[in-house]
Design a protein around this motif. Sequence first.
Motif, PDB file in Angstrom:
ATOM      1  N   ALA A  98      49.787   0.652  34.906  1.00 39.01           N
ATOM      2  CA  ALA A  98      50.724   0.363  33.823  1.00 39.01           C
ATOM      3  C   ALA A  98      51.420  -0.958  34.112  1.00 39.01           C
ATOM      4  CB  ALA A  98      51.750   1.480  33.687  1.00 39.01           C
ATOM      5  N   ASP A  99      51.770  -1.697  33.072  1.00 38.73           N
ATOM      6  CA  ASP A  99      52.372  -3.021  33.253  1.00 38.73           C
ATOM      7  C   ASP A  99      53.680  -2.937  34.025  1.00 38.73           C
ATOM      8  OD1 ASP A  99      52.174  -5.803  32.865  1.00 38.73           O
ATOM      9  OD2 ASP A  99      53.561  -5.745  31.182  1.00 38.73           O
ATOM     10  N   HIS A 138      45.289  -4.694  26.348  1.00 42.55           N
ATOM     11  CA  HIS A 138      46.374  -4.414  25.403  1.00 42.55           C
ATOM     12  C   HIS A 138      46.237  -3.061  24.718  1.00 42.55           C
ATOM     13  CE1 HIS A 138      47.991  -8.418  25.971  1.00 42.55           C
ATOM     14  NE2 HIS A 138      46.756  -8.881  25.896  1.00 42.55           N
ATOM     15  N   SER A 139      45.305  -2.240  25.202  1.00 40.63           N
ATOM     16  CA  SER A 139      45.175  -0.876  24.679  1.00 40.63           C
ATOM     17  C   SER A 139      44.430  -0.035  25.706  1.00 40.63           C
ATOM     18  CB  SER A 139      44.414  -0.857  23.345  1.00 40.63           C
ATOM     19  OG  SER A 139      43.044  -1.204  23.546  1.00 40.63           O
ATOM     20  N   ARG A 140      44.552   1.270  25.589  1.00 45.37           N
ATOM     21  CA  ARG A 140      43.815   2.159  26.475  1.00 45.37           C
ATOM     22  C   ARG A 140      42.312   1.998  26.275  1.00 45.37           C
ATOM     23  NH1 ARG A 140      48.522   4.872  25.010  1.00 45.37           N
ATOM     24  NH2 ARG A 140      49.606   6.049  26.653  1.00 45.37           N
ATOM     25  N   GLU A 141      41.911   1.793  25.023  1.00 43.43           N
ATOM     26  CA  GLU A 141      40.484   1.637  24.725  1.00 43.43           C
ATOM     27  C   GLU A 141      39.919   0.394  25.409  1.00 43.43           C
ATOM     28  OE1 GLU A 141      42.232   4.434  22.042  1.00 43.43           O
ATOM     29  OE2 GLU A 141      42.833   2.383  22.553  1.00 43.43           O
ATOM     30  N   GLN A 142      40.653  -0.703  25.335  1.00 42.54           N
ATOM     31  CA  GLN A 142      40.193  -1.929  25.980  1.00 42.54           C
ATOM     32  C   GLN A 142      40.176  -1.752  27.500  1.00 42.54           C
ATOM     33  OE1 GLN A 142      42.772  -5.427  25.773  1.00 42.54           O
ATOM     34  NE2 GLN A 142      40.987  -6.726  25.383  1.00 42.54           N
ATOM     35  N   ALA A 143      41.200  -1.104  28.055  1.00 41.53           N
ATOM     36  CA  ALA A 143      41.256  -0.880  29.498  1.00 41.53           C
ATOM     37  C   ALA A 143      40.081  -0.030  29.968  1.00 41.53           C
ATOM     38  CB  ALA A 143      42.578  -0.206  29.872  1.00 41.53           C
ATOM     39  N   ALA A 144      39.724   0.986  29.194  1.00 42.58           N
ATOM     40  CA  ALA A 144      38.598   1.836  29.558  1.00 42.58           C
ATOM     41  C   ALA A 144      37.294   1.033  29.565  1.00 42.58           C
ATOM     42  CB  ALA A 144      38.489   3.012  28.592  1.00 42.58           C
ATOM     43  N   PRO A 150      50.920  -3.247  28.038  1.00 40.05           N
ATOM     44  CA  PRO A 150      49.650  -3.684  28.633  1.00 40.05           C
ATOM     45  C   PRO A 150      49.248  -2.837  29.839  1.00 40.05           C
ATOM     46  CG  PRO A 150      51.044  -5.575  28.138  1.00 40.05           C
ATOM     47  CD  PRO A 150      51.888  -4.352  27.911  1.00 40.05           C
ATOM     48  N   ILE A 151      47.952  -2.779  30.077  1.00 41.30           N
ATOM     49  CA  ILE A 151      47.388  -2.086  31.233  1.00 41.30           C
ATOM     50  C   ILE A 151      46.583  -3.110  32.026  1.00 41.30           C
ATOM     51  CG2 ILE A 151      45.812  -0.280  32.028  1.00 41.30           C
ATOM     52  CD1 ILE A 151      46.414   1.214  29.395  1.00 41.30           C
ATOM     53  N   LEU A 152      46.837  -3.186  33.319  1.00 40.61           N
ATOM     54  CA  LEU A 152      46.092  -4.104  34.174  1.00 40.61           C
ATOM     55  C   LEU A 152      44.947  -3.354  34.839  1.00 40.61           C
ATOM     56  CD1 LEU A 152      45.728  -6.836  35.624  1.00 40.61           C
ATOM     57  CD2 LEU A 152      47.315  -6.007  37.374  1.00 40.61           C
ATOM     58  N   LEU A 166      42.998   8.320  29.838  1.00 39.18           N
ATOM     59  CA  LEU A 166      44.079   7.347  29.771  1.00 39.18           C
ATOM     60  C   LEU A 166      45.138   7.760  28.752  1.00 39.18           C
ATOM     61  CD1 LEU A 166      42.165   3.939  30.018  1.00 39.18           C
ATOM     62  CD2 LEU A 166      43.050   5.403  31.831  1.00 39.18           C
ATOM     63  N   HIS A 167      44.721   8.403  27.669  1.00 38.57           N
ATOM     64  CA  HIS A 167      45.691   8.869  26.680  1.00 38.57           C
ATOM     65  C   HIS A 167      46.513  10.045  27.218  1.00 38.57           C
ATOM     66  CE1 HIS A 167      45.232   6.548  22.978  1.00 38.57           C
ATOM     67  NE2 HIS A 167      43.940   6.418  23.273  1.00 38.57           N
ATOM     68  N   LYS A 168      45.959  10.798  28.166  1.00 38.61           N
ATOM     69  CA  LYS A 168      46.700  11.903  28.768  1.00 38.61           C
ATOM     70  C   LYS A 168      47.706  11.423  29.809  1.00 38.61           C
ATOM     71  CE  LYS A 168      42.976  15.313  28.191  1.00 38.61           C
ATOM     72  NZ  LYS A 168      41.955  16.127  28.908  1.00 38.61           N
ATOM     73  N   ASN A 169      47.539  10.193  30.262  1.00 35.45           N
ATOM     74  CA  ASN A 169      48.435   9.634  31.274  1.00 35.45           C
ATOM     75  C   ASN A 169      49.675   9.064  30.582  1.00 35.45           C
ATOM     76  OD1 ASN A 169      49.728   8.002  33.226  1.00 35.45           O
ATOM     77  ND2 ASN A 169      47.806   7.703  34.332  1.00 35.45           N
TER      78      ASN A 169
END
Length: 304
Positions: free
Chosen positions: A207-208, A184-190, A244-246, A234-237
Amino acid sequence: MPIHNTLPTVVISNFAEAHVDFLGRLADPKEREDLINSEAYHADRTLLWAGDPKLLFVTYPIAHADWLTGALGYPGTRHMVPEQPSDFLCKDILREAPLMQAIVDYAGPQRTIQIIPYATTPELYELVDALRQQKRLTVLLPECPLPENLWVRDYVDTKAGFRLLASTWLADADRMLPPGIVCHSREQAASVAHWFCRRGDTCVLKADTGESGIGFEVLTPDNHCELGETIKTLHKNFFFSDEPILVEKYIHAERQLSPSPEVFVPPLGEGDPFIMYPTQQLFQKFGDFCGILVSKEQFSQPWY
């Protein structure tokens, strides 16, 4: 031979219209325009959709249309384009009187027509309402949900929605779906991506919503960097946005193969789904979709 249409049929190739919100996330105007236009150029395949005869609307002229329809047995298929095309083909048709009149004329004396779009969009509903109310046509939408049910299609079309429903529907979901975690965030996805890498697994971040693999990020055990650097990447993308990010385990393939059969799904209780024709998706590189291959040889492939 293609299906023979006994009811006047209109196909609307609103590729760009369906994906403009996602592709519009790009910051660079020229790059954004090129990417959205590339969607519109995929419309040549819709010459082969929904049988023959039919009236087809596309954003740009198809130079090889006569050859394609003639060689493959679609003599009654013709296509029209807006004089001033935009990213929203349905709005273009609604705005330009000759295109609207072409639909009215094609409906014939029964003033009844069926419309099959590439995607059901709010703009399509606007066009259909105008044809019904202003032009007094009976418009059938055999492949479209009711407006109040559009959220179902949109939910299934997300990565998270599909994984949730497929894991319920498929008895062997643990074998069919790659291991993946919805973040649910870029930080969690990383953090999740680095967990995959520490286990020795390559992973892909998606990306969802999305289109043609655009915006994917791939991390391998030997190329993943510090967690902070991955978060910055991820923030630059721009495509990840606020959704959400899968993060999924990357499935390595011995050869590049992506079967994509065209399937007709009739209304509930009116027969079984059936494959209209098989195709193979073509990719120039990872995530770079460049069209489909349609040939009789597909019928002899083991996957078919």
